[in-house]
Structures are given as C-alpha cells and as structure tokens.
Design an enzyme around this catalytic site. Structure first.
Site, PDB file in Angstrom:
ATOM      1  N   ASP A 196      31.788  29.597  38.317  1.00  0.00           N
ATOM      2  CA  ASP A 196      30.984  28.770  37.423  1.00  0.00           C
ATOM      3  C   ASP A 196      31.297  29.150  35.983  1.00  0.00           C
ATOM      4  OD1 ASP A 196      29.496  31.315  37.466  1.00  0.00           O
ATOM      5  OD2 ASP A 196      27.927  30.190  36.437  1.00  0.00           O
TER       6      ASP A 196
ATOM      7  N   GLY B 176      28.757  37.697  33.637  1.00  0.00           N
ATOM      8  CA  GLY B 176      29.257  36.468  34.245  1.00  0.00           C
ATOM      9  C   GLY B 176      29.034  36.449  35.740  1.00  0.00           C
ATOM     10  N   THR B 177      28.625  35.322  36.267  1.00  0.00           N
ATOM     11  CA  THR B 177      28.504  35.053  37.693  1.00  0.00           C
ATOM     12  C   THR B 177      28.727  33.557  37.854  1.00  0.00           C
ATOM     13  OG1 THR B 177      26.158  34.659  37.477  1.00  0.00           O
ATOM     14  CG2 THR B 177      26.782  36.881  38.047  1.00  0.00           C
ATOM     15  N   THR B 178      29.033  33.018  38.930  1.00  0.00           N
ATOM     16  CA  THR B 178      29.261  33.511  40.275  1.00  0.00           C
ATOM     17  C   THR B 178      30.684  33.124  40.662  1.00  0.00           C
ATOM     18  OG1 THR B 178      26.922  33.215  40.825  1.00  0.00           O
ATOM     19  CG2 THR B 178      28.448  33.211  42.672  1.00  0.00           C
TER      20      THR B 178
ATOM     21  N   LYS C 233      36.083  32.485  34.037  1.00  0.00           N
ATOM     22  CA  LYS C 233      35.947  33.695  34.852  1.00  0.00           C
ATOM     23  C   LYS C 233      37.040  33.858  35.900  1.00  0.00           C
ATOM     24  CE  LYS C 233      30.943  32.989  34.621  1.00  0.00           C
ATOM     25  NZ  LYS C 233      29.719  32.802  35.415  1.00  0.00           N
TER      26      LYS C 233
END
Length: 281
Positions: free
Chosen positions: A70, A53-55, A86
């Site tokens: 995101d 997972g990002t960001t 997230k």
C-alpha cells in the site's frame, strides 16, 4: 577511506586490498561506522516517533510471484505520507517490500541493492535466490539494536528462482530470522487481515492477473480494518505498488494497470461488501 593524496588521483588502499565479495563485509572492515547497525543508539526513553510503512503482501503463481504494497506511512495516529513507495527491485530477478521504520527501511534496501550488485561485479555471477535471502537476513539482524528502540525493519522478499524455475517468498522477523512462505505472505500492521483475505482468495493455478488482483484485494481488506494501511485512493489517484517477477525478470505494473484492477475490486466490493472472493469471480 579517503584518497592517499589528493594530487595523485589514486584509489584508496582499501579498494586495492583483496577481500570478500560482500560489500557489507567490505564496509565492516574499512569503514564500519558507515553501516547502519554500527551507529550509536539515541539516548532517549520510550519509542521514537518516526514514519512507519505498512502493509506488504505477496502471492505466487505458476511462473512467478507478485509483490505489492500500500502507499500509506503513519507516525503515531497521523498519516505522515499518502504516496510512499514500499516495494523496490533488489536486482533483475528479485524484489523487496518494506514494513517498519520507513527511513531505515529505504536505507537498508539501497544497501541491499548495492550488496547484490557488488557481488555480481566481483564474482561475475548472480547470487542464488537463497543466497540473496540470507544476505538480507544478516542485514536485518544488524539492525536489532535499533529495533529494540522501536525502529524495526521487517521486509518481505520475493523473487524468481532460476534454478528451481518458480517464484519464492521469504518473510523475516526483527532478529533476522528467515522463513520461506508457500503460496502467499504478508507483513506489516495490516498483515493479519491481508493474510486472512489471501487464505480465501489464493489458488495454486492463479494467472498473473489473478495473483495481482488477489494482492490488491488483500490490501483493500487490510485497509478496511487497519488504520495504518491505505486502500486505493480513487480521488487522489493513489494506487498500490504492484510488481511481478518471472523468468523474464522484474517489472512494475503501470499506474493504469493497477488503477484498472483497483477499480474492478472496488466496484465488486460495492456490490458485495462482505464478499472477499467477489473480485476474482
């Protein structure tokens, strides 16, 4: 940690033994195999493919801090999930955003939440924000073995400091090294682009709404250059998770509120494709 005898209904001896107010220390003493860092490492060569997972981005404003992320999770060159969450509340006055291996990161967040809740129940008071940041640092350090195999967890921690009466942001590296960020911060594969956007957008006199708009704009800019970062998806109605922590506590902006911000950013960006400051004008 099994019960002494099934028929007595008594608590296991471990629960009756005086000890630390840290739940992680409690597990380390009585059931160390349950801690993520004590699991045997997989005997494989190379990097393990798992959803990442990002960001995550954060920005402070007078009276609090905004933490946002995101919704995209990737696995190599594949989009593993389009609507992953997230950003999570750690307790009433703090939140943590996860970047890195999604499964381990979510598990770490749950253990961190339990750690803070356990401390409050045992001590009858909340940890200071500095203490919370230190506890999270210890938990990240315990995952170093997994990180060396490519299963790193690098969160961003933010909260409202009741003693200093302001929002604060803490970033970490894979070894658990902790740094306090001033004004804004970002982590994850799109962090370089998000941080560059926030450099131009950030102002010390942000209102809460302007700070929320700035972090959404930063995620939008990161998604423009980083394939692992998902921008606002108008067609599927998938928008960033945006949270705000003030002296009144943690709150998550509703989908309608984030949708309005995302659409405003998108429309201004269509008018000025190369103008990162347009969303705040």
């Amino acid at each position: 940690m099994e019960a002494n005898t099934p028929s007595t209904g008594r608590l296991p001896a471990a629960f009756l033994t005086p000890g630390s107010s840290s739940f992680v220390d409690f597990l380390g003493q009585h059931a160390p195999q349950l801690l993520p860092g004590n699991r045997p490492l997989p005997s494989v060569q190379g990097v393990i493919e798992a959803p990442h997972g990002t960001t995550i981005v954060a920005a402070s404003f007078p009276g609090g801090v905004v933490l946002a992320g995101d919704r995209r999770a990737t696995m190599g060159n594949v989009i593993a999930q389009r609507d992953i969450e997230k950003v999570f509340p750690a307790d009433e006055y703090s939140a943590v955003g996860i970047a890195g291996t999604a499964g381990l990161a979510v598990e770490m967040v749950k253990l961190f939440q339990l750690e803070l809740e356990h401390f409050e129940k045992v001590e009858g008071a909340q940890l200071s924000l500095e203490g919370k940041a230190n506890r999270l640092s210890t938990m990240i350090r315990s995952n170093l073995g997994m990180a060396m195999q490519g299963l790193a967890v690098v969160p961003l921690f933010a909260g409202y400091d009741l003693d200093r009466e302001k929002g604060r942001i803490f970033s970490y590296d894979v070894t658990g090294g902790r740094s306090e960020e001033h004004g804004f911060a970002a982590t994850g594969s799109g962090s370089v682009f998000a941080r560059s956007a926030l450099k131009k957008l950030f102002r010390e006199d942000f209102t809460e709404h302007q700070a929320a708009t700035a972090v959404v704009q930063a995620l939008y800019d990161a998604a423009d250059d980083d394939s692992a970062t998902g921008g606002p998806d108008m067609a599927r109605r998938i928008y960033p998770i945006v949270t705000v922590i003030t002296e009144e506590g943690f709150k998550k902006l509703t989908e309608a509120e984030v949708s309005e911000i995302a659409r405003a950013v998108h429309e201004r960006r269509l008018e000025q494709p190369d103008g990162p400051r347009a969303a705040l004008l």
